[in-house]
Design an enzyme around this catalytic site. Sequence first.
Site, PDB file in Angstrom:
ATOM      1  N   HIS A  67       1.319   1.371   5.874  1.00 49.92           N
ATOM      2  CA  HIS A  67       1.621   1.681   5.522  1.00 49.92           C
ATOM      3  C   HIS A  67       2.741   2.844   6.698  1.00 49.92           C
ATOM      4  O   HIS A  67       4.013   2.623   6.683  1.00 49.92           O
ATOM      5  CB  HIS A  67       1.439   2.968   4.738  1.00 49.92           C
ATOM      6  CG  HIS A  67       0.663   4.323   5.597  1.00 49.92           C
ATOM      7  ND1 HIS A  67      -0.914   3.878   5.615  1.00 49.92           N
ATOM      8  CD2 HIS A  67       0.963   4.859   5.748  1.00 49.92           C
ATOM      9  CE1 HIS A  67      -1.596   5.084   6.034  1.00 49.92           C
ATOM     10  NE2 HIS A  67       0.166   5.829   6.071  1.00 49.92           N
TER      11      HIS A  67
ATOM     12  N   ASP B 277      -4.833  -1.564   4.128  1.00 54.98           N
ATOM     13  CA  ASP B 277      -4.020  -1.005   4.727  1.00 54.98           C
ATOM     14  C   ASP B 277      -4.313  -1.082   6.551  1.00 54.98           C
ATOM     15  O   ASP B 277      -4.670   0.343   6.823  1.00 54.98           O
ATOM     16  CB  ASP B 277      -4.553   0.441   4.288  1.00 54.98           C
ATOM     17  CG  ASP B 277      -3.110   1.866   4.891  1.00 54.98           C
ATOM     18  OD1 ASP B 277      -2.086   1.150   5.409  1.00 54.98           O
ATOM     19  OD2 ASP B 277      -3.318   3.338   4.638  1.00 54.98           O
TER      20      ASP B 277
ATOM     21  N   GLY C  56       1.323  11.223   9.678  1.00 55.35           N
ATOM     22  CA  GLY C  56       1.896  11.946  11.157  1.00 55.35           C
ATOM     23  C   GLY C  56      -0.164  11.159  11.907  1.00 55.35           C
ATOM     24  O   GLY C  56       0.100  10.116  12.538  1.00 55.35           O
ATOM     25  N   ASN C  57      -0.711  11.657  10.998  1.00 58.72           N
ATOM     26  CA  ASN C  57      -1.772  11.502  12.198  1.00 58.72           C
ATOM     27  C   ASN C  57      -2.846   9.587  11.428  1.00 58.72           C
ATOM     28  O   ASN C  57      -3.501   8.959  11.551  1.00 58.72           O
ATOM     29  CB  ASN C  57      -3.387  11.926  11.396  1.00 58.72           C
ATOM     30  CG  ASN C  57      -3.860  13.613  12.546  1.00 58.72           C
ATOM     31  OD1 ASN C  57      -3.038  14.216  12.103  1.00 58.72           O
ATOM     32  ND2 ASN C  57      -3.932  13.107  13.391  1.00 58.72           N
ATOM     33  N   SER C  58      -1.537   9.274  10.272  1.00 58.66           N
ATOM     34  CA  SER C  58      -2.436   8.110  10.403  1.00 58.66           C
ATOM     35  C   SER C  58      -1.910   6.726  10.951  1.00 58.66           C
ATOM     36  O   SER C  58      -1.597   6.796  11.799  1.00 58.66           O
ATOM     37  CB  SER C  58      -1.135   7.372   9.351  1.00 58.66           C
ATOM     38  OG  SER C  58      -1.146   8.360   7.787  1.00 58.66           O
TER      39      SER C  58
END
Length: 328
Positions: free
Chosen positions: A185, A219, A285-287
């Site tokens: 994503h 993902d 933003g940590n993804s």
Amino acid sequence: MTTAYDPFGVPGQRRPPQDPLLSLPDHPSGEWATASRRSAPPPQPRVGHPRPARREDGPYLASPSGGAPYPVVAEPVEVRRRGRLAPALLALVLLGGGGFMAWRLERADSRFGERLAASQQRESALAERADRLEKQLAGVFDPEAISSSVLPSVFRVRAGNFTGTAFSIGDEAAKGKANLLTNYHVIESVWESGGKKVFLERGKDEMSATIVKVSASKDLALLRADRQIAALDAAGKTVKAGQQVVVVGAPLGLEDTVTTGVVSAYRPDDADGPSIQFDAPINPGNSGGPVVNSADEVIGVATAKARDAEGIGLAIPITTACDTFEIC
């Protein structure tokens, strides 16, 4: 005056007798007879029973003939006995001494063996204790050391209008190239638009990377950079609740951000596949950032957080990512 008869002398001359016993018994009235009666002859020692004479320098016996006494010399029986007993006594003493020394040596050997066994037991106990301490120290959670080891391999990803996190993992893609993992994503807009190019940023360092493979259902996305980057190790052990973790990423675009927490649960039967729940704070933003254990090993890829809740983050197990892209 009566004239004495002397068969051996001159007639008419008197001669004193040499021995009173020689005076004739048939002249009792003579002078010699009177002399015999007046002075009895001295007793003579009986032959065969000599009277011993004593002197200061030792025992003596009188001579049977009346001569000078001679010393009594006994047969040296005691000397012979001592001559026989001395070697036997010496042998007994030597045997006794040898036995005593053997006993002392045996005791010394026994004590030395006991001390050696005790020393070996102490050394074994110290080795076991050192091993336990080493294992305990190996499990000491040090977020600062973990961060220093992990941060050079983590980058902020800019994909169109979206930002996230990516990190180098697994085998080298090719000479001078590196494989990186992130969430699907994060790069979805670029991929759906037909593009494959994204940018990796860390401070003033910026490089381009290519989207190689994706798995929308899991993902996950695999990126490749045309540059050599130190790769992190993937954890091979099963994740357990309570393990302490460090999450590194770029929440809200703030690169090199570190948060800590513990594994809250491991959920292998989720509908979308196995997941790791942790309580370290994460934000948009940590993804795509790595979730690292105390051994500097990646256990998962941070992917989402629960809305309207605190301390509920989710990560995809690193084993799932490695198996999907076959890079670990």
